[in-house]
Design an enzyme around this catalytic site. Structure first.
Site, PDB file in Angstrom:
ATOM      1  CG  HIS A   1      42.320  -7.708 -11.813  1.00  0.00           C
ATOM      2  ND1 HIS A   1      41.920  -7.747 -13.057  1.00  0.00           N
ATOM      3  CD2 HIS A   1      43.062  -9.019 -11.537  1.00  0.00           C
ATOM      4  CE1 HIS A   1      42.884  -8.732 -12.908  1.00  0.00           C
ATOM      5  NE2 HIS A   1      43.450  -9.453 -12.673  1.00  0.00           N
ATOM      6  CD  GLU A   2      43.999  -8.661  -7.758  1.00  0.00           C
ATOM      7  OE1 GLU A   2      43.986  -9.367  -7.438  1.00  0.00           O
ATOM      8  OE2 GLU A   2      45.138  -7.605  -8.036  1.00  0.00           O
TER       9      GLU A   2
ATOM     10  CG  HIS B   1      37.623 -18.559  -9.128  1.00  0.00           C
ATOM     11  ND1 HIS B   1      38.770 -18.690 -10.586  1.00  0.00           N
ATOM     12  CD2 HIS B   1      37.226 -20.074  -9.594  1.00  0.00           C
ATOM     13  CE1 HIS B   1      38.479 -19.474 -11.317  1.00  0.00           C
ATOM     14  NE2 HIS B   1      37.862 -20.576 -10.316  1.00  0.00           N
TER      15      HIS B   1
ATOM     16  CG  HIS C   1      41.712 -13.287  -8.865  1.00  0.00           C
ATOM     17  ND1 HIS C   1      41.795 -14.002 -10.371  1.00  0.00           N
ATOM     18  CD2 HIS C   1      42.674 -11.947  -9.512  1.00  0.00           C
ATOM     19  CE1 HIS C   1      42.910 -13.674 -11.508  1.00  0.00           C
ATOM     20  NE2 HIS C   1      42.995 -12.377 -10.640  1.00  0.00           N
TER      21      HIS C   1
END
Length: 650
Positions: free
Chosen positions: A419-420, A426, A423
């Site tokens: 998940h991290e 992105h 980020h």
């Protein structure tokens, strides 16, 4: 964002920066180097010397930023003199902002590795203090830009490429012209920002420091204190008797303080409503969405579509009841895991598995990911005094994103890792494609890459599960996250809209009214009247526990962002390369356009029910698979696991 929800200070000129959603590393136009061999000896602790070689360098930079902020006043009253003056002043402001971010990142990350270190805390406070000075120093800029006029500014932008990095900011400022006040009024509002947060600050102090939290004794004899962290842990207890005891004590305490907490929440809502009226908006919702130019139809379509598909949530809750083996499911049965998985995932396992899972996103994405995870950008393992949870801090544009984890070698750590890194990816792609002034992406799209990473991870884990128990664990883990991030956040969004409209229509928000309003929505989502999940009236004070309600229509963006992610992943699976490029283009766009437009160009209309129905469709697919396993095994997997863990649900 996962396990972290803290906003950075908000300057007036530029958009809010959230920890997972900020500027990152590689300079504009410079691609990442080719992947290299893992630096396994150093990749578990980050290297902050890339920000500043030592504390003295940080302090010297802090003093220089103070001087830079002071010189910003030199541009006051001069922005309309010429295009050269405008470009010079915008560049000066942008450079100051970028330097301030770098200063903040170093102090923030240092503090979070040792919250008991007074020197770290002092540097963090020093950097935060500069935000208010910066915001007040530039409060004149937007009114002056509007005063120049659209025709003249349009001519400047078309004829002078020196303004290209600032064209979106200029046009966005003109769009909001009707809501920007005079320079003096803007200065007053900037100076009043702290006062308008009094209700929120009071809430924080009351709930974190002054409420006397109850202590209970669990069925095993353990005495526990039910503060926020204690509640978060013990509400998932295996023993149903313990769960009920936790709920009764925790929510009973909130009932004791509900009148004061109603005053703080009403005060915060009134602050939002007042600010909206002062800025000539028709509602607080309109003002909140206007910052990123989000159509109100997006918000309302989300709420409407979720309400029309609550049967998916009710089906999921019924499956949980079947797994837990309870006859009458209650609100305190929502949080315990319905099946266990004792499987280890080391950091190296997480790297290898996530790389395999992300292959559908293409070679470019995976190569960048492989390079990045083998750098010393992460602080991986728990340590004394370290901040709990996980986040990505990517605000140091000229360096790279930093990631805080608390990896404990379990599947939750694996999921958090994927998940991290979404980020971080992105931010890397946005930074590589955009200048500093356009790299920061809106919260509205900030969960897309992180959620896409997790969806693909879940797909990989299910496809490679060795047992039915392992597959059931992964299926329920994803369903649980969808309940919490899609349905629960939309539930919050619906309540938040209702309380703001109540105040805007001249109503008041007493504790009883808030519990009634929240309870009606909560019971509808839970299927209370249909006998799916019973909600006791004592628990409807939950509104007093949710800090998001002090964030001014922030929480709905969790639901919109993950909906876009699921929709895009579906497109990638079906359409291949074209859809993959659409996905990557969303990430590369950063903040170069309004987030609604960025998604629209990728074929994702967030005002359409179709996007949100992608999650509903996914949920039914997952539940079909669960029911197929349970029907095949005669529930033996679930009940054997339940017996082994001694749920105590009788």
């Amino acid at each position: 964002m996962k396990k972290s929800d803290r906003a950075m200070p908000k300057p007036v000129l530029f958009s809010t920066l959230i920890l997972c959603f900020c500027f990152t590393s590689i300079s504009h136009g410079e691609p990442l180097p080719e992947p290299e061999a893992p630096k396994t000896a150093s990749t578990s602790t980050w290297d902050l010397s890339e920000l500043y070689p030592d504390v003295e360098s940080w302090n010297q930079h802090r003093l220089s930023i103070i001087d830079q902020i002071e010189t910003l006043d030199d541009c006051k009253g001069k922005l309309g003199d010429s295009w050269k003056t405008l470009a010079k002043c915008l560049n000066k402001t942008s450079d100051t902002y970028k330097n301030l971010l770098r200063l903040y990142v170093y102090a923030f990350l240092s503090k979070d590795t040792d919250l008991g270190n007074s020197e770290f805390m002092e540097r963090s406070s020093q950097s935060q203090a500069l935000w208010a000075r910066f915001g007040e120093a530039i409060s004149y800029m937007e009114p002056e830009i509007i005063g120049i006029g659209e025709r003249k500014l349009d001519k400047y932008i078309k004829k002078h490429p020196e303004l290209e990095d600032h064209d979106f900011y200029i046009r966005n400022t003109l769009r909001r012209a009707a809501h920007v006040l005079s320079p003096e009024e803007e200065r007053i509002l900037a100076a009043a920002s702290d006062a308008l947060e009094t209700a929120s600050n009071t809430y924080d102090v009351l709930t974190n420091a002054e409420i006397k939290w109850p202590e209970i004794t669990l069925s095993n004899g353990e005495k526990v204190t039910l503060n926020a962290s204690g509640y978060g842990k013990y509400r998932a207890a295996d023993s149903r008797e313990d769960r009920k005891k936790v709920f009764d004590a925790f929510w009973g305490t909130y009932q004791d303080y509900r009148q004061t907490l109603a005053v703080t929440l009403e005060g915060q809502v009134k602050s939002h409503v007042l600010t909206a009226r002062l800025r000539n908006y028709d509602s607080a919702l309109e003002q909140a969405l206007a910052s990123d130019n989000i159509p109100q139809q997006v918000y309302r379509t989300l709420v409407t579509t979720v309400n029309e598909n609550l049967d998916a949530l009710h089906r999921m809750l019924a499956l949980r009841q079947r797994m837990l083996g309870v006859e009458d499911s209650r609100y305190y049965d929502v949080y315990p895991a319905v099946i266990s998985l004792n499987k280890e995932y080391t950091l190296e396992d997480a790297k290898a598995i996530t790389q395999e899972a992300l292959k559908p996103l293409g070679e470019e994405y995976v190569d960048k990911f492989r390079y990045a995870i083998n750098q010393d950008w992460m602080h991986v393992y728990p340590s004394p005094g370290k901040r709990s949870g996980a986040y990505v801090m990517g605000a140091a544009y000229d360096v790279h994103p930093y990631m805080l984890l608390n990896h404990t070698d379990d599947i939750e750590s694996l999921s958090t890792f994927a998940h991290e890194w979404g980020h971080a990816m992105h931010s890397l792609l946005a930074n590589e494609s955009q200048p500093f002034t356009k790299a920061d992406y809106a919260t509205f799209i900030a969960e897309i890459a992180s959620t896409a990473n997790e969806v693909l991870l879940f797909d990989y884990l299910r496809a490679n599960a060795e047992t039915d128990q392992e597959k059931l664990y992964v299926l329920f883990k994803e369903l649980t996250q969808l309940r919490g991030t899609f349905f629960r956040q939309t539930q919050f969004a619906e309540f938040e809209l209702a309380i703001h409209e109540e105040v805007e229509n001249g109503g008041a928000l007493s504790a009883d009214k808030l519990s009634l309003m929240y309870g009606d929505i909560l019971k509808r989502y839970a299927g209370h009247d249909q006998g799916v999940l019973t909600i006791d009236d004592t628990y409807t004070v939950e509104w007093a526990y949710i800090p998001h309600f002090y964030r001014n229509f922030y929480v709905y963006q969790y639901a919109t962002s993950i909906s876009a992610a699921y929709y895009l992943v579906d497109q990638i699976k079906g359409d291949g390369e074209a859809a993959r490029q659409n996905f990557l283009n969303v990430l590369r766009a950063g903040g170069s356009d309004y987030p609604y437009n960025i998604l629209l160009r990728a074929g994702v209309d967030m005002a359409s029910p179709e996007v949100y129905q992608a999650i509903i469709h996914r949920m039914h697919q997952l539940m079909d698979e669960i029911e197929s396993i349970l029907d095949k095994t005669g529930d033996s997997v679930a009940y054997l696991d339940q017996a082994n863990r001694q749920h105590g649900n009788n």
